[in-house]
Design a protein around this motif. Structure first.
Motif, mmCIF file in Angstrom:
data_model
loop_
_atom_site.group_PDB
_atom_site.id
_atom_site.type_symbol
_atom_site.label_atom_id
_atom_site.label_comp_id
_atom_site.label_asym_id
_atom_site.label_seq_id
_atom_site.Cartn_x
_atom_site.Cartn_y
_atom_site.Cartn_z
ATOM 1 N N PHE A 77 0.801 -1.306 0.179
ATOM 2 C CA PHE A 77 0.020 0.148 0.118
ATOM 3 C C PHE A 77 0.881 1.346 -0.178
ATOM 4 O O PHE A 77 1.942 1.231 0.793
ATOM 5 C CB PHE A 77 -1.020 -0.162 1.215
ATOM 6 N N LYS A 197 -16.078 -7.526 -1.047
ATOM 7 C CA LYS A 197 -15.537 -6.703 0.027
ATOM 8 C C LYS A 197 -16.517 -6.122 0.560
ATOM 9 O O LYS A 197 -17.428 -5.214 -0.094
ATOM 10 C CB LYS A 197 -14.415 -5.788 -0.748
ATOM 11 N N TYR A 203 -12.291 -1.249 8.851
ATOM 12 C CA TYR A 203 -11.107 -0.597 8.068
ATOM 13 C C TYR A 203 -10.771 0.458 8.624
ATOM 14 O O TYR A 203 -9.880 1.242 8.400
ATOM 15 C CB TYR A 203 -11.369 -0.429 6.575
ATOM 16 N N ARG A 207 -7.410 3.259 7.649
ATOM 17 C CA ARG A 207 -7.482 4.558 7.150
ATOM 18 C C ARG A 207 -6.694 5.715 7.779
ATOM 19 O O ARG A 207 -6.274 6.589 7.240
ATOM 20 C CB ARG A 207 -8.937 5.144 7.233
ATOM 21 N N ARG A 219 -18.268 4.372 1.805
ATOM 22 C CA ARG A 219 -18.048 3.662 0.692
ATOM 23 C C ARG A 219 -19.061 2.490 0.595
ATOM 24 O O ARG A 219 -19.185 1.547 -0.082
ATOM 25 C CB ARG A 219 -16.783 2.834 1.134
ATOM 26 N N PHE A 272 -8.633 -11.479 3.806
ATOM 27 C CA PHE A 272 -7.852 -10.548 4.419
ATOM 28 C C PHE A 272 -8.293 -10.279 5.932
ATOM 29 O O PHE A 272 -9.585 -9.717 6.083
ATOM 30 C CB PHE A 272 -8.212 -9.385 3.625
ATOM 31 N N VAL A 274 -8.414 -7.902 8.362
ATOM 32 C CA VAL A 274 -8.009 -6.622 8.130
ATOM 33 C C VAL A 274 -7.539 -5.843 9.457
ATOM 34 O O VAL A 274 -7.228 -6.309 10.359
ATOM 35 C CB VAL A 274 -9.393 -5.954 7.472
ATOM 36 N N SER A 275 -7.303 -4.520 9.079
ATOM 37 C CA SER A 275 -6.601 -3.772 10.323
ATOM 38 C C SER A 275 -7.441 -3.935 11.593
ATOM 39 O O SER A 275 -6.923 -3.956 12.718
ATOM 40 C CB SER A 275 -6.575 -2.246 9.975
#
Ligand code: PBG
Ligand code: ZN
Length: 327
Positions: A77, A197, A203, A207, A219, A272, A274-275
């Motif tokens: 990224f 997704k 997320y 960000r 989104r 994934f 994710v964060s």
């Protein structure tokens, strides 16, 4: 059946390892990496303890370290120094991701380099492509954004990326990128589509990490709504039909039912973690409320059990180390 069938017989210490269905391997792991064009030393990401943004000059060293531990793939990224409405910095040959890919490839030949193909880090409005007026107000424009994704994907391929991973959730993104790559002579570059997704609160930490928050709206007009499973499967099916080589479900842990269904479509599947999944485990572990290693391994084995071949996880480096300890 008892006492003829005693389930505990098979769980005795010596027998149990032989009967184990799912094991994690280093080949399952993909490590996400943040590369920031504006910095000269690693910068800790506050919302993701233990994770850093790396300068372009330091990224090859990080890849070498991961490679030594046995991690075979990274997902890049980029955080550019310039943002504008059209994400021009996303497809420059001297862009941050392009430079990072070249450095990693030069230093660690065998590392599989995957690049995130999206515009949200590069647009000043923070949306994942070109924005304009629609019947329901300003929103992400689909077809004009496809051209942008083609340009980004080609520039990544030119820099040496092995796999491009479009994450914008535009309709037609996989078919469009496949055609563009083939036309440019990159038939061998794979597409790992962020095919399913969800618009997820998980997320949030990303960000901050990637400086990709949006200035208006959200989104939800392009990413999936969490309750819609038929739509979620159709999204992956359509990307498969458009020529994706690898499908993805994201986030992972809250969506294992979706993952197990996407795994029946016939293509390899990536999940994934994710964060937010990372930071929830980290945060609780830091407070001593759960054990980090045990929780992480359980989360990853569960993701694999649900059907993923590949797991993108910020724990990849740690896990590779833990797998060595166990043997
Ligand atoms: C870019 C992108 C996002 C993530 C991966 N690619 C953020 C988003 O869609 O807002 C999230 C990854 C994470 O949370 O770890 N579109
Ligand atoms: Zn995006």
């Amino acid at each position: 059946m008892f006492p003829q069938r005693r389930m505990r017989r098979s769980r005795s210490r010596n027998i149990q390892p032989l009967l184990c269905e799912i094991t994690l391997s280093k080949n399952d792991l993909v490590a996400p990496l943040f590369v920031d064009e504006k910095i000269t030393a690693p910068l800790p990401i506050e919302s993701m303890p233990g994770q850093f943004r790396y300068p372009i000059s330091g990224i090859a060293t990080v890849a070498v370290e991961l490679w030594k531990r046995g991690v075979r793939a990274v997902l890049i990224f980029g955080i550019p120094k310039d943002k504008d409405p059209d994400a021009c910095s996303a497809w420059r040959a001297e862009g941050v991701v392009q430079q990072a890919v070249r450095r990693i490839k030069a230093e660690v030949k065998g590392m599989v380099v995957i690049t995130d193909v999206c515009a949200c880090e590069y647009t000043d409005h923070g949306h994942c492509g070109i924005v304009g007026d629609t019947r329901s107000g300003p929103d992400l424009l689909n077809d004009p954004s496809l051209e942008l994704m083609n340009a980004i994907a080609i520039s990544h391929a030119e820099s040496g990326a092995d796999i491009v991973a479009p994450s914008c959730m535009l309709d037609g993104m996989v078919g469009s990128i496949r055609t563009a790559l083939d036309k440019a002579g990159f038939e061998d570059v794979l597409i790992m589509s962020y095919s399913t997704k969800f618009a997820s609160a998980l997320y949030g930490p990303f960000r901050e990490a990637a400086d990709s928050g949006f200035t208006f709206g959200d989104r939800s007009t392009y990413q999936l709504s969490c309750g819609n499973s038929r739509e979620a499967i159709l999204e992956s099916q359509m990307d498969a039909d458009e020529g994706a080589d690898i499908l993805m479900v994201k986030p992972a842990g809250f969506y294992l039912d979706i993952l197990s269904e996407v795994a029946t479509l016939g293509l390899p599947v990536a999940a994934f973690q994710v964060s937010g999944e990372y930071s929830m485990i980290k945060g609780a572990a830091e407070r001593g409320w759960i054990k980090e290693k045990e929780t992480v391994l359980e989360s990853l084995i569960s993701i694999k059990r649900a059907g993923a071949e590949l797991i993108i996880t910020y724990f990849a480096g740690d896990v590779a180390g833990w797998l060595d300890e166990k043997q």
